[in-house]
Design a protein around this motif. Structure first.
Motif, mmCIF file in Angstrom:
data_model
loop_
_atom_site.group_PDB
_atom_site.id
_atom_site.type_symbol
_atom_site.label_atom_id
_atom_site.label_comp_id
_atom_site.label_asym_id
_atom_site.label_seq_id
_atom_site.Cartn_x
_atom_site.Cartn_y
_atom_site.Cartn_z
ATOM 1 N N UNK A 74 -57.060 15.050 -31.610
ATOM 2 C CA UNK A 74 -57.322 16.480 -31.524
ATOM 3 C C UNK A 74 -56.002 17.236 -31.658
ATOM 4 N N UNK A 75 -56.042 18.452 -32.184
ATOM 5 C CA UNK A 75 -54.788 19.208 -32.317
ATOM 6 C C UNK A 75 -54.173 19.471 -30.947
ATOM 7 N N UNK A 76 -52.861 19.470 -30.900
ATOM 8 C CA UNK A 76 -52.182 19.681 -29.630
ATOM 9 C C UNK A 76 -52.322 21.108 -29.132
ATOM 10 N N UNK A 77 -52.544 21.259 -27.829
ATOM 11 C CA UNK A 77 -52.623 22.591 -27.236
ATOM 12 C C UNK A 77 -51.307 23.351 -27.403
ATOM 13 N N UNK A 78 -50.205 22.603 -27.505
ATOM 14 C CA UNK A 78 -48.909 23.234 -27.654
ATOM 15 C C UNK A 78 -48.777 24.023 -28.943
ATOM 16 N N UNK A 152 -44.822 16.927 -18.505
ATOM 17 C CA UNK A 152 -44.629 16.081 -19.664
ATOM 18 C C UNK A 152 -45.368 16.527 -20.900
ATOM 19 N N UNK A 153 -46.131 17.609 -20.818
ATOM 20 C CA UNK A 153 -46.875 18.094 -21.980
ATOM 21 C C UNK A 153 -46.076 19.114 -22.783
ATOM 22 N N UNK A 154 -45.049 19.679 -22.168
ATOM 23 C CA UNK A 154 -44.289 20.721 -22.836
ATOM 24 C C UNK A 154 -44.933 22.081 -22.753
ATOM 25 N N UNK A 155 -46.067 22.196 -22.044
ATOM 26 C CA UNK A 155 -46.766 23.474 -21.908
ATOM 27 C C UNK A 155 -46.259 24.224 -20.678
ATOM 28 N N UNK A 156 -46.335 25.539 -20.740
ATOM 29 C CA UNK A 156 -45.929 26.354 -19.605
ATOM 30 C C UNK A 156 -47.117 27.167 -19.111
ATOM 31 N N UNK A 213 -66.165 34.224 -28.823
ATOM 32 C CA UNK A 213 -65.841 32.860 -28.370
ATOM 33 C C UNK A 213 -64.651 32.254 -29.111
ATOM 34 N N UNK A 214 -64.468 32.609 -30.378
ATOM 35 C CA UNK A 214 -63.320 32.072 -31.112
ATOM 36 C C UNK A 214 -62.012 32.556 -30.486
ATOM 37 N N UNK A 215 -61.946 33.847 -30.178
ATOM 38 C CA UNK A 215 -60.749 34.397 -29.549
ATOM 39 C C UNK A 215 -60.570 33.833 -28.145
ATOM 40 N N UNK A 216 -61.679 33.696 -27.424
ATOM 41 C CA UNK A 216 -61.614 33.121 -26.074
ATOM 42 C C UNK A 216 -61.071 31.696 -26.113
ATOM 43 N N UNK A 217 -61.498 30.914 -27.098
ATOM 44 C CA UNK A 217 -61.014 29.534 -27.225
ATOM 45 C C UNK A 217 -59.503 29.504 -27.429
ATOM 46 N N UNK A 218 -59.001 30.346 -28.322
ATOM 47 C CA UNK A 218 -57.561 30.384 -28.558
ATOM 48 C C UNK A 218 -56.800 30.825 -27.308
ATOM 49 N N UNK A 222 -54.305 28.424 -25.515
ATOM 50 C CA UNK A 222 -52.930 28.879 -25.675
ATOM 51 C C UNK A 222 -52.234 29.208 -24.376
ATOM 52 N N UNK A 223 -52.990 29.651 -23.384
ATOM 53 C CA UNK A 223 -52.399 29.940 -22.073
ATOM 54 C C UNK A 223 -52.323 28.693 -21.199
ATOM 55 N N UNK A 224 -52.752 27.555 -21.728
ATOM 56 C CA UNK A 224 -52.707 26.261 -21.037
ATOM 57 C C UNK A 224 -53.600 26.221 -19.807
ATOM 58 N N UNK A 225 -54.681 26.996 -19.835
ATOM 59 C CA UNK A 225 -55.655 26.934 -18.750
ATOM 60 C C UNK A 225 -56.742 25.898 -19.007
ATOM 61 N N UNK A 226 -56.894 25.488 -20.258
ATOM 62 C CA UNK A 226 -57.937 24.515 -20.601
ATOM 63 C C UNK A 226 -57.481 23.607 -21.730
ATOM 64 N N UNK A 227 -58.089 22.420 -21.753
ATOM 65 C CA UNK A 227 -57.923 21.479 -22.851
ATOM 66 C C UNK A 227 -58.988 21.772 -23.920
ATOM 67 N N UNK A 228 -58.763 21.229 -25.119
ATOM 68 C CA UNK A 228 -59.796 21.334 -26.150
ATOM 69 C C UNK A 228 -61.101 20.707 -25.672
#
Length: 275
Positions: A74-78, A152-156, A213-218, A222-228
């Motif tokens: 899956x594409x990285x959340x980062x 270790x994910x590099x996400x903030x 929903x598309x914008x909500x998903x991003x 993008x805010x690192x509150x959820x995984x794909x």
């Protein structure tokens, strides 16, 4: 000629009047609905608190989810987060969207259906209740730390760094369970709002509601509150629920000329609600 013209003139009010009468008849009592929706919300909020305190399990599950996503390629959340971090304004807007849009849009959706499409309101309320109940079961049985907490994910944690944030420190946050990432109800509810409005309206532009929903998903990724996977599980739960709870069928009267004459008014209301 006169004998054929007069029945046509008399048929038009007969097409529109049953619609209005049916809408009034189908609309549930307002007080009962307010108590029901408020009760479901409170049960969900208190139920989420039962899943707090499972910190170790939540982080173990987070590592499993992260590894599974990499296995599934899956594409990285980062990648999404890096797009938001190009400017402080963009990431601040994303955090604000996450914090302020979720509940008001869902409430507005239910209110509009209640007033304008009572039969669709009952359907949508049932679907949201079932999806939310299923999500609560998953929150209790599968506590999951969000990616913003995973080292270790590099996400903030964009909300904490740039603001605004709806969460405090997990150990001191008594209003929400931050270890309830899967499924993402932010995304699940947003997807149901779009599906509900597409099903309840007839405008050619109604498919634009999928932008929500598309914008909500991003935003949630993008805010690192959820995984794909949080969004994928929410989609699966919603799909199963929609397969069981079907939307109301359009009657011949609803699909007739009488309802088409009312269509521009409904379209204007929906466009105004989207602004």
């Amino acid at each position: 000629m006169n004998a054929r013209t007069e029945p046509e003139e008399a048929e038009e009010p007969e097409e529109s009047e049953p619609d209005a009468t049916a809408g009034r008849t189908a609309r549930p009592p307002l007080l009962r609905e307010l108590l029901l929706v408020a009760g479901l919300f409170l049960v969900y909020k208190f139920g989420r608190q039962l899943a707090t305190g499972h910190t170790g399990e939540a982080f173990r599950d987070a590592h499993h989810v992260w590894d599974l996503e990499r296995t599934l390629h899956l594409p990285g959340e980062g990648g999404v987060q890096s797009l938001l971090l190009h400017g402080d304004t963009l990431v601040h807007v994303a955090n604000t969207y996450y914090a302020t849009v979720h509940f008001p849009v869902t409430a507005g959706f239910l209110i509009w259906l209640y007033l304008r499409r009572p039969a669709h309101y009952v359907w949508a309320r049932r679907v949201l209740a079932v999806v939310t109940a299923a999500a609560l079961v998953l929150h209790l049985t599968f506590p999951l730390a969000p990616p913003r907490m995973l080292a270790g994910t590099g996400l903030i944690d964009t909300a904490r760094v740039y603001g605004p944030s709806v969460y405090g420190p997990p150990q001191a946050d008594h209003l929400s369970n931050q270890f309830a990432a899967m499924p993402s109800l932010h995304f699940g509810w947003a997807l149901m709002v779009a599906i509900g409005l597409i099903a309840a309206t007839r405008s050619r532009r109604r498919w634009l509601w999928l932008a929500h929903p598309a914008l909500t998903l991003l935003v949630v990724v993008g805010t690192a509150n959820h995984y794909w996977l949080d969004a994928l599980v929410a989609t699966a739960l919603l799909g199963v629920t929609l397969a069981v709870i079907h939307p109301p069928h359009r009657s011949r009267t609803t699909a007739g000329r009488g309802s088409e004459k009312l269509l521009p008014v409904d379209e204007r209301e929906l466009v105004g609600a989207a602004r």
